[in-house]
Design an enzyme around this catalytic site. Structure first.
Site, mmCIF file in Angstrom:
data_model
loop_
_atom_site.group_PDB
_atom_site.id
_atom_site.type_symbol
_atom_site.label_atom_id
_atom_site.label_comp_id
_atom_site.label_asym_id
_atom_site.label_seq_id
_atom_site.Cartn_x
_atom_site.Cartn_y
_atom_site.Cartn_z
ATOM 1 N N SER A 1 0.827 -1.206 0.000
ATOM 2 C CA SER A 1 0.000 0.000 0.000
ATOM 3 C C SER A 1 0.861 1.256 0.000
ATOM 4 C CB SER A 1 -0.902 0.007 1.248
ATOM 5 O OG SER A 1 -1.515 1.265 1.429
ATOM 6 N N TYR B 1 -2.762 -0.091 9.932
ATOM 7 C CA TYR B 1 -2.877 -0.690 8.596
ATOM 8 C C TYR B 1 -1.568 -0.535 7.824
ATOM 9 C CZ TYR B 1 -4.096 -1.073 3.663
ATOM 10 O OH TYR B 1 -4.105 -1.422 2.341
#
Length: 328
Positions: free
Chosen positions: A132, A159
């Protein structure tokens, strides 16, 4: 690309997994899809994505948890799998503030489970997995994109920390066990069949219901919005260009044209044909101000070049949304 071993796609009921599996099928591959189909967002949308594979003899679906190491090892071993595209993960920056252990399970244990399955598979060729852009943390955008050489040592959400951890895990496994791996740092993916927790999707829903939208960061954020078809081009380009034995590489995959949040909203309003009532809110914990992908490495490897501009992509999304939900 026919007469080869099947490709496992984890997270196949998800936004990117669904599109990737369809593209693989279109080029003649056999696909084994894996997904637990959890309720992080509307499971009926995930089931509807899965229904688009009905009748495809080259597609098999396994409803399973990627963190189940024994199940993943058996799946890869018993089907002679040599290539895996691992996209399953617990997504969402904000949700990680509320339910952190979901990220430990799906992202960390899940990634380890897949790597273990791959390293024990005879003749294994290539693991491609989802990372990501959030790993870059809060960084001044300046005049150039984020490059893979930047340290990525200051994640601002759990995350992001789990995604960076997965990269480090893969680095160690590539060196220890010698199988090639590619991590793809996705930048804000959007388009038809997208995720309802993403801003463009939730904005569309609220605008068509006649409800106000909440604009975080008071509209000063920017994102490198990347259309789903362009993302799949990059995934398959990376898959097909295998690193050397024992090599682990991390590649950005984005549009390379960051767009301000207010500009995105204006473009979405035109696609929908309605103006939004906006409520300005401060930045939320875990969010970053801007993302901007330098994709020169992926371009050099496979010729990756995004084709769909934001206006066209949001037009396609708005059309799909109206058709799927019967609104507006």
């Amino acid at each position: 690309m026919t007469d080869r071993s099947p490709i496992v796609v984890t997270g196949v009921a998800g936004f990117i997994g669904h599109a990737t599996a369809h593209r693989l099928l279109e080029r003649g591959e056999t696909v084994i899809g894996v997904d637990i189909v959890n309720d992080y967002y509307d499971p009926s949308l995930k089931e509807a994505r899965l229904a688009t594979f009905n009748g495809r003899r080259e597609f098999a679906f396994h409803r399973a948890d990627v963190a189940d190491a024994a199940a993943m090892a058996a799946l890869v071993r018993d089907n002679g799998v040599r290539r895996v595209i691992h996209l399953a993960a617990q997504a969402g920056v904000r949700y990680s503030l509320e339910n952190p252990f979901a990220y430990e399970h799906s992202n960390l244990a899940g990634h380890l489970s897949i790597m273990e399955a791959c390293r024990h598979a005879p003749g294994f060729e290539h693991l491609v997995y989802a990372s990501s852009s959030s790993v870059y943390g809060e960084r001044p955008m300046g005049g150039k994109g984020f490059t893979e050489e930047e340290p990525a040592t200051s994640p601002v959400s759990l995350y992001a920390a789990t995604k960076r951890s997965c990269e480090l895990m893969s680095q160690s496994y590539a060196k220890l066990y010698g199988f090639p791996q590619t991590g793809l740092r996705f930048f804000t993916v959007y388009g038809p069949w997208g995720r309802p927790d993403m801003a463009y999707f939730s904005f569309t829903d609220r605008i068509l219901r006649g409800e106000p939208i909440e604009v975080y960061g008071e509209g000063r954020m920017a994102r490198d919005f990347t259309y789903i078809d362009d993302i799949v081009d990059g995934i398959l380009g990376a898959l097909d260009h295998v690193p050397q034995q024992g090599e682990h590489r991390v590649l950005n995959i984005g549009d390379s044209h960051p767009v301000g949040l207010m500009e995105m909203i204006e473009t979405l309003e035109k696609a929908i044909g309605r103006e939004a009532e906006k409520i300005m809110r401060p930045m939320q914990p875990g969010d970053v101000t801007a993302t901007y992908a330098d994709v020169s490495k992926l371009n050099a490897i496979c010729g990756y070049r995004p084709k769909v501009m934001l206006a066209e992509g949001l037009d396609r999304f708005a059309s799909w949304y109206r058709d799927y939900y019967g609104r507006g």
